[in-house]
Design a protein around this motif. Structure first.
Motif, mmCIF file in Angstrom:
data_model
loop_
_atom_site.group_PDB
_atom_site.id
_atom_site.type_symbol
_atom_site.label_atom_id
_atom_site.label_comp_id
_atom_site.label_asym_id
_atom_site.label_seq_id
_atom_site.Cartn_x
_atom_site.Cartn_y
_atom_site.Cartn_z
ATOM 1 N N LYS A 1 2.646 1.653 -3.280
ATOM 2 C CA LYS A 1 1.676 2.082 -4.286
ATOM 3 C C LYS A 1 1.518 3.601 -4.262
ATOM 4 O O LYS A 1 1.549 4.262 -5.313
ATOM 5 C CB LYS A 1 0.328 1.405 -4.022
ATOM 6 C CG LYS A 1 -0.786 1.868 -4.945
ATOM 7 C CD LYS A 1 -2.076 1.131 -4.620
ATOM 8 C CE LYS A 1 -2.652 1.527 -3.286
ATOM 9 N NZ LYS A 1 -3.975 0.921 -3.021
ATOM 10 N N ILE B 1 -0.510 -5.477 -6.212
ATOM 11 C CA ILE B 1 -0.329 -4.052 -5.926
ATOM 12 C C ILE B 1 1.117 -3.620 -6.175
ATOM 13 O O ILE B 1 1.373 -2.520 -6.681
ATOM 14 C CB ILE B 1 -0.743 -3.745 -4.464
ATOM 15 C CG1 ILE B 1 -2.235 -3.991 -4.288
ATOM 16 C CG2 ILE B 1 -0.411 -2.303 -4.112
ATOM 17 C CD1 ILE B 1 -2.725 -3.780 -2.885
ATOM 18 N N CYS C 1 -5.052 -2.731 -11.541
ATOM 19 C CA CYS C 1 -4.577 -3.590 -10.454
ATOM 20 C C CYS C 1 -5.589 -3.671 -9.310
ATOM 21 O O CYS C 1 -5.657 -4.689 -8.615
ATOM 22 C CB CYS C 1 -3.222 -3.096 -9.936
ATOM 23 S SG CYS C 1 -1.859 -3.387 -11.072
ATOM 24 N N TRP D 1 -2.984 1.652 -11.727
ATOM 25 C CA TRP D 1 -3.539 1.516 -10.373
ATOM 26 C C TRP D 1 -4.966 0.964 -10.441
ATOM 27 O O TRP D 1 -5.319 0.037 -9.701
ATOM 28 C CB TRP D 1 -3.523 2.890 -9.722
ATOM 29 C CG TRP D 1 -3.837 2.967 -8.253
ATOM 30 C CD1 TRP D 1 -4.725 2.198 -7.552
ATOM 31 C CD2 TRP D 1 -3.277 3.893 -7.322
ATOM 32 N NE1 TRP D 1 -4.766 2.596 -6.243
ATOM 33 C CE2 TRP D 1 -3.880 3.629 -6.064
ATOM 34 C CE3 TRP D 1 -2.356 4.916 -7.421
ATOM 35 C CZ2 TRP D 1 -3.568 4.369 -4.934
ATOM 36 C CZ3 TRP D 1 -2.043 5.649 -6.286
ATOM 37 C CH2 TRP D 1 -2.639 5.369 -5.061
ATOM 38 N N THR E 1 0.823 -1.210 0.000
ATOM 39 C CA THR E 1 0.000 0.000 0.000
ATOM 40 C C THR E 1 0.857 1.260 0.000
ATOM 41 O O THR E 1 0.600 2.207 -0.755
ATOM 42 C CB THR E 1 -0.932 0.008 1.222
ATOM 43 O OG1 THR E 1 -1.774 -1.146 1.173
ATOM 44 C CG2 THR E 1 -1.799 1.258 1.247
ATOM 45 N N ILE F 1 2.330 -2.110 -9.533
ATOM 46 C CA ILE F 1 1.926 -0.785 -10.012
ATOM 47 C C ILE F 1 3.130 0.105 -10.319
ATOM 48 O O ILE F 1 3.206 0.723 -11.386
ATOM 49 C CB ILE F 1 0.993 -0.103 -8.985
ATOM 50 C CG1 ILE F 1 -0.329 -0.866 -8.888
ATOM 51 C CG2 ILE F 1 0.745 1.353 -9.362
ATOM 52 C CD1 ILE F 1 -1.260 -0.351 -7.810
#
Length: 510
Positions: A244, A383, A410, A407, A241, A386
């Motif tokens: 990303k 993720i 994905c 994004w 996260t 990305i």
């Protein structure tokens, strides 16, 4: 399961969210005005280096909340005390290790890799140092924050957050009244605010939560192993996260410089506000999900998962649809001149969030059951694609929107894979999940989206149209939610609660 407590906590969190959103939006306006577009971009990209490492604190925070909630559900207060003491010790050690690691990695990135004007390098280095100190204060505060949430003391969580964001607004307003480099000054003020928040949570926990009244720096062998094992797999998801979000920011800096970083920062602030909007439902219910799992009340647990996902999606519809169509006017009223690319970034992020929300609450069950290995490996791997995919595609086509299109793609893959693994690992009934959690919000969205498009197409662009659009969409959405979005029992509960409130006020006044 106490529905009234969950409803009260959700209400408190929405009051918090509304206040924080309004204050954050205004604070950003003040900051961009005080710092300028370039310095605001520098602040976000330099701070982003530090934020990358918050995947560790995020995963460990989830672990502490899970184990505290689990022991509260079991009513094992001796184990509860051991969990808290172990978490304090673990976070202190990890905080020191990360402090050293961030200094080594961050100084290299800042001085040799990032695209920052030469005349702002000194200020950027000061921002980095205070960001690292702020990060350390925040990470050693996590056990106290987690204890407050696990005990479902959402009023305290709301009050401290409101105080924190108010102080951040005051800090932004002070920049034009104190001489010096505003970029450095703001970093110092944010560091001081972090200390205030740390003291506030620690003081409350020491006074009111039994496991926090006295702290012993120790790590129970079994408890420490369980927390670290749980966190080990959770770290993968947290890392994915963070990479990303901040990885895309760094890639944008490499290809386009600080101006696109400003567009990314503005877009992420809107995305974060909307994510917080739906996370309030999840945050209010996740301690209960863990406690129900600990008591082996699986049917009640799944019902809570299904209903909370549906509530989050229904609430999201009310906000996202008018915002999607009116984002140019919102940005103009909020910030004035912004990089033109911001509009496209925001729209793509709104679509990505809509997809990701549909499976977010499933992770509460993975966490409660401590079955994170498979889902984190597969879904997080998607993720993590990305950033490298965005980098190579940008080399082929110099379009700042490419990372956000990647994004969105994905996000769809992430959701599909998560639901498939949940079916295998934690016995999720996908058909039941779709019918009880997703079907009604999807149907309502398919009605409201074209109706809103038709509505704005007959009006000229203006601030008045913005107000009309939000009122029209809210009214239409609420009507559809009452007729179709809620079950009969849920409507009866709402009507009964309103009647009890009205009768209670009448008796109080008579």
């Amino acid at each position: 399961m106490d529905n009234r407590r969950i409803a009260r906590n959700s209400f408190l969190l929405y009051v918090r969210m509304l206040f924080l959103t309004l204050v954050s939006l205004y604070t950003s306006r003040i900051l961009i005005s005080s710092l300028g577009v370039q310095d605001y971009g520098i602040y976000n990209v330099v701070g982003g280096i530090v934020v990358i490492f918050s995947f560790v604190s995020g995963s460990l925070s989830s672990a502490v909340q899970r184990f505290i909630s689990f022991e509260i559900g079991k009513k094992d207060f001796e184990r509860l005390k051991e969990v808290f003491d172990s978490s304090i010790t673990i976070f202190t050690i990890i905080g020191l290790l990360l402090f050293i690691l961030i200094e080594l990695f961050g100084l290299y990135m800042l001085n040799f890799r990032l695209n920052i004007p030469e005349d702002r390098m000194l200020a950027a280095n000061w921002v980095f140092q205070f960001s690292v100190l702020t990060f350390f204060i925040n990470i050693i505060s996590v056990p106290y924050n987690s204890a407050v949430i696990a005990h479902e003391k959402m009023d305290v969580y709301a009050y401290v957050s409101i105080a924190e964001f108010t102080l951040k607004l005051i800090a932004a307003l002070l920049l034009n009244h104190i001489s010096g480099d505003n970029l450095i000054l703001y970093s110092v003020l944010i560091f001081l605010i972090a200390i205030f928040v740390r003291i506030s949570y620690k003081t409350y926990c020491r006074l009111h939560l039994i496991e926090c009244k006295s702290v012993c720096l120790r790590v129970g062998k079994a408890t420490g192993k369980a927390i670290l094992s749980y966190s080990g797999w959770n770290i993968i998801g947290s890392l994915a996260t963070i990479l990303k979000q901040q990885g895309v920011n760094l890639v944008q800096n490499i290809f386009f410089g600080p101006v696109v970083n400003t567009a990314h920062a503005i877009s992420m602030q809107i995305a974060s506000a909307l994510t917080m909007f739906t996370n309030n439902v999840f945050l209010a219910t996740r301690p209960s999900i863990t406690k129900l799992y600990a008591c082996n009340e699986m049917q009640k647990m799944w019902n809570l998962v299904f209903s909370s996902t549906r509530y989050a999606l229904l609430l999201f519809i009310i906000v996202i649809i008018p915002l999607y169509y009116e984002i140019p006017m919102v940005l103009n009223l909020w910030l004035g001149n912004v990089p033109p690319i911001t509009i496209g970034i925001v729209k793509l992020l709104l679509l990505s969030i809509s997809v990701e929300i549909s499976c977010s609450q499933i992770f509460a069950v993975f966490q409660a059951s401590n079955k994170l290995r498979t889902v984190q490996i597969f879904s997080s791997s998607i993720i993590l694609l990305i950033v490298p995919a965005s980098y190579f595609l940008l080399k082929a086509d110099n379009n700042p929107l490419i990372p956000y299109i990647v994004w969105l793609v994905c996000s769809f893959l992430f959701t599909i894979v998560t639901l498939m693994i949940a079916h295998i690992e934690i016995d999720l009934n996908i058909k039941k999940y779709f019918v009880q959690a997703l079907f009604r919000p999807i149907c309502i969205a398919f009605v409201v989206f074209p109706c809103t498009y038709w509505f704005i197409s007959v009006l000229d662009t203006s601030p008045i149209r913005l107000i009309y659009t939000f009122f029209y969409t809210s009214f239409l959405s609420v009507i559809l939610i009452m007729l179709f979005g809620l079950t009969r029992n849920e409507m009866k509960f709402i009507i009964k609660s309103i009647k009890n409130k009205i009768y209670g006020n009448i008796k109080k006044n008579s």
